[in-house]
Design an enzyme around this catalytic site. Structure first.
Site, mmCIF file in Angstrom:
data_model
loop_
_atom_site.group_PDB
_atom_site.id
_atom_site.type_symbol
_atom_site.label_atom_id
_atom_site.label_comp_id
_atom_site.label_asym_id
_atom_site.label_seq_id
_atom_site.Cartn_x
_atom_site.Cartn_y
_atom_site.Cartn_z
ATOM 1 N N TYR A 52 0.885 -1.287 0.083
ATOM 2 C CA TYR A 52 0.174 0.052 -0.059
ATOM 3 C C TYR A 52 0.853 1.292 -0.049
ATOM 4 O O TYR A 52 1.709 1.435 0.791
ATOM 5 C CB TYR A 52 -0.862 -0.070 1.284
ATOM 6 C CG TYR A 52 -1.649 1.413 1.313
ATOM 7 C CD1 TYR A 52 -2.624 1.570 0.413
ATOM 8 C CD2 TYR A 52 -1.357 2.393 2.260
ATOM 9 C CE1 TYR A 52 -3.292 2.919 0.490
ATOM 10 C CE2 TYR A 52 -1.860 3.399 2.341
ATOM 11 C CZ TYR A 52 -2.741 3.821 1.466
ATOM 12 O OH TYR A 52 -3.796 5.154 1.648
ATOM 13 N N TYR A 279 -17.007 30.091 46.691
ATOM 14 C CA TYR A 279 -16.307 28.903 46.256
ATOM 15 C C TYR A 279 -15.240 29.248 45.354
ATOM 16 O O TYR A 279 -14.290 28.830 45.416
ATOM 17 C CB TYR A 279 -17.449 28.131 45.409
ATOM 18 C CG TYR A 279 -18.471 27.409 46.231
ATOM 19 C CD1 TYR A 279 -18.521 27.411 47.297
ATOM 20 C CD2 TYR A 279 -19.254 26.571 45.330
ATOM 21 C CE1 TYR A 279 -19.486 26.575 48.149
ATOM 22 C CE2 TYR A 279 -20.383 25.974 46.244
ATOM 23 C CZ TYR A 279 -20.443 25.945 47.571
ATOM 24 O OH TYR A 279 -21.478 25.088 48.069
ATOM 25 N N PHE A 328 -2.132 6.289 12.615
ATOM 26 C CA PHE A 328 -2.098 7.653 12.153
ATOM 27 C C PHE A 328 -3.602 8.208 12.810
ATOM 28 O O PHE A 328 -3.607 9.767 12.728
ATOM 29 C CB PHE A 328 -2.387 7.757 10.752
ATOM 30 C CG PHE A 328 -3.490 6.714 10.063
ATOM 31 C CD1 PHE A 328 -4.476 6.997 10.051
ATOM 32 C CD2 PHE A 328 -3.062 5.731 9.173
ATOM 33 C CE1 PHE A 328 -5.798 5.714 9.697
ATOM 34 C CE2 PHE A 328 -3.817 4.718 8.869
ATOM 35 C CZ PHE A 328 -5.358 4.974 9.081
#
Length: 510
Positions: A52, A279, A328
């Site tokens: 390939y 907070y 990939f």
């Protein structure tokens, strides 16, 4: 000097590449692996089988066999055809890091690339010749094909590059690097294009910037605690030992250290009827700690990726196997970028809430909007609006990129990570956060000034001096934008990091 193939890249190497020019050298072991891999490809081609991307087309065209006489042309064609990126070029630091990680990945000897191509790539790094790489056009799977194609154009004497900040042709860039154009052989174009180096470099750049911002956020948060005459009880180590998240424990230790010895804190240890702070002050170790844990997780993922081979197909010289797989696919990078984005957004959200408290006299016990003669003067009224706007932008950008996918290559590549733009957004997000923190640092410094003659701790007074060296005290209204940009630059340069240093290193990611 970074010896490629001798040891894994570490975060120090990453920071160095992002910061400026570096030098590299291929180790003898890497050279041997590269040569064996290239020779394996030649041997397998001679045997006549289909490989390939070597003697076939790419993607959906994988079943198309390419004649032996056209194999070299095939590799040049993939570089030219895939150079389809758009948008503003990537910054020099990210581009340098892409080159470094590409060289490092190919040095494993699993990609079939030639020693000549590797030497040319190393020469670009050593001469700091940086290809012009458009930032948009990768979906984060099949590798970062378009951007890496623009990188590779320069190796064959095409495209454009920066040489000493001057944009020149690829041919002139190679001349500046002292190398001839690479004559790509079988597999080499594909090896250069296939990989996650662009998305990983962008994510690592975002990680390093987020760490600097986190260091400044802890300093700003501690300053704000003293500016509002808040309590240091929430940072008591006994609290955090009962919920031992590493980031939370580390963050609490920094708040204790930063606030130690404050006269302002000592002045209201008794007869203060406020039982608990809001907070955004009290829960800083829990929120900042969770952010640090996300950043440390992302760092581990990205450093694995920085040292990985994300090419396809992979060449195994030991037994002559050429295996097609999916290294990939940048899903790990996409997830890492997403959690960095979450941490950046939350750090900004927490900081903006503290700015809002500082300008609210009912909470801070300071003059409204931190200015004398409020009404005649507006003080920090609109900088808080700016911080809120930047915070909101970051919230919108923090939507996960990894949950998206768009089929490409005629449905052959039917699931992609979107890692590249997920990582690229970290740049503007961190820039927004730096400016939010700049506003808080200025507001907290103003609050500290209103507490005079009481002094804060030695470390907070040091932070106060860093702010005041650039942004003077405000006795009446004046323009804010210039000071905000100047303090944001200090944040980005790490001027406050020395007061809460090496957060990732302390979490085992250095």
């Amino acid at each position: 000097m970074i010896a490629i193939g001798e040891r894994p890249l570490d975060l120090a190497d990453i920071r160095a590449a992002l910061a400026g020019p570096i030098t590299v050298a291929l180790s003898d072991g890497a050279r041997a692996r590269i040569l064996r891999s290239a020779e394996t490809v030649k041997r397998l081609l001679a045997a006549g089988g289909a490989i390939y991307g070597v003697n076939t087309g790419f993607g959906k065209l994988a079943r198309t066999r390419i004649a032996m006489a056209d194999l070299d042309r095939l590799q040049v064609n993939i570089v030219r055809s895939h150079a389809a990126g758009v948008g503003a070029p990537l910054c020099q630091g990210v581009t340098r890091l892409i080159l470094l990680m590409k060289l490092n990945a190919l040095a494993h000897g699993a990609s079939g690339i030639s020693p000549a191509a590797m030497e040319a790539l190393a020469a670009l790094i050593n001469r700091d010749v940086l290809p012009v790489i458009p930032g948009q056009g990768s979906v984060g799977a099949s590798g970062d094909l378009a951007p890496l194609a623009h990188m590779s154009l320069v190796l064959i004497g095409e495209g454009e590059a920066l040489v000493k900040d001057r944009r020149v042709s690829g041919a002139d860039a190679l001349g500046a690097a002292g190398v001839a154009p690479v004559a790509l052989g079988p597999k080499e174009g594909l090896a250069l294009l296939n990989g996650t180096q662009v998305s990983t470099a962008l994510a690592l750049s975002g990680l390093v910037a987020a760490e600097r911002n986190a260091e400044a956020a802890i300093v700003a948060g501690a300053m704000s605690v003293d500016a509002v005459m808040g309590s240091d009880t929430p940072f008591d180590p006994r609290i955090h030992a009962l919920r031992p998240h590493p980031g939370q424990i580390l963050a609490a230790s920094h708040y204790r250290r930063l606030l130690a010895g404050s006269q302002i804190r000592a002045s209201h240890l008794e007869n203060d009827d406020r039982v608990q702070d809001p907070y955004s002050f009290r829960c800083q170790p829990q929120v900042m700690g969770a952010c640090l844990d996300l950043l440390s997780h992302a760092a581990r993922t990205l450093m694995i990726e920085a040292n990985a081979v994300s090419d396809n197909p992979l060449v195994f010289a030991e037994d002559g196997a050429v295996l097609s797989g999916g290294n990939f696919h940048a899903e790990p990078v996409a997830f890492a970028a997403d959690i960095i984005a979450m941490a950046v957004a939350e750090m900004g959200s927490l900081s903006e809430r503290r700015i809002a408290a500082l300008i609210d006299s009912s909470i801070s016990l300071l003059p409204p909007f931190l200015i004398r003669n409020p009404g005649l003067n507006s003080g920090f009224m609109i900088p808080q609006c700016t911080a809120a706007a930047l915070m909101s932008e970051n919230k919108q950008m923090s939507h996960p990129a990894s949950v998206d996918s768009a089929p490409t290559s005629a449905n052959q590549e039917d699931h992609v990570s979107m890692a590249t733009h997920g990582a690229r957004r970290l740049g503007p997000m961190n820039a927004n956060l730096s400016r939010i923190l700049a506003i808080e640092l200025m507001a907290a410094a103003e609050g500290i000034d209103f507490r005079r003659p009481l002094a804060s701790s030695a470390l907070i007074e040091q932070a106060h001096r860093i702010v005041r060296a650039t942004s003077a005290k405000r006795d009446e209204d004046r323009e804010f934008a210039t000071d905000t940009e100047a303090i944001a630059t200090l944040v980005e340069q790490g001027s406050f990091a020395k007061l809460a240093p090496d957060l990732l290193g302390d979490l085992g990611c250095g």
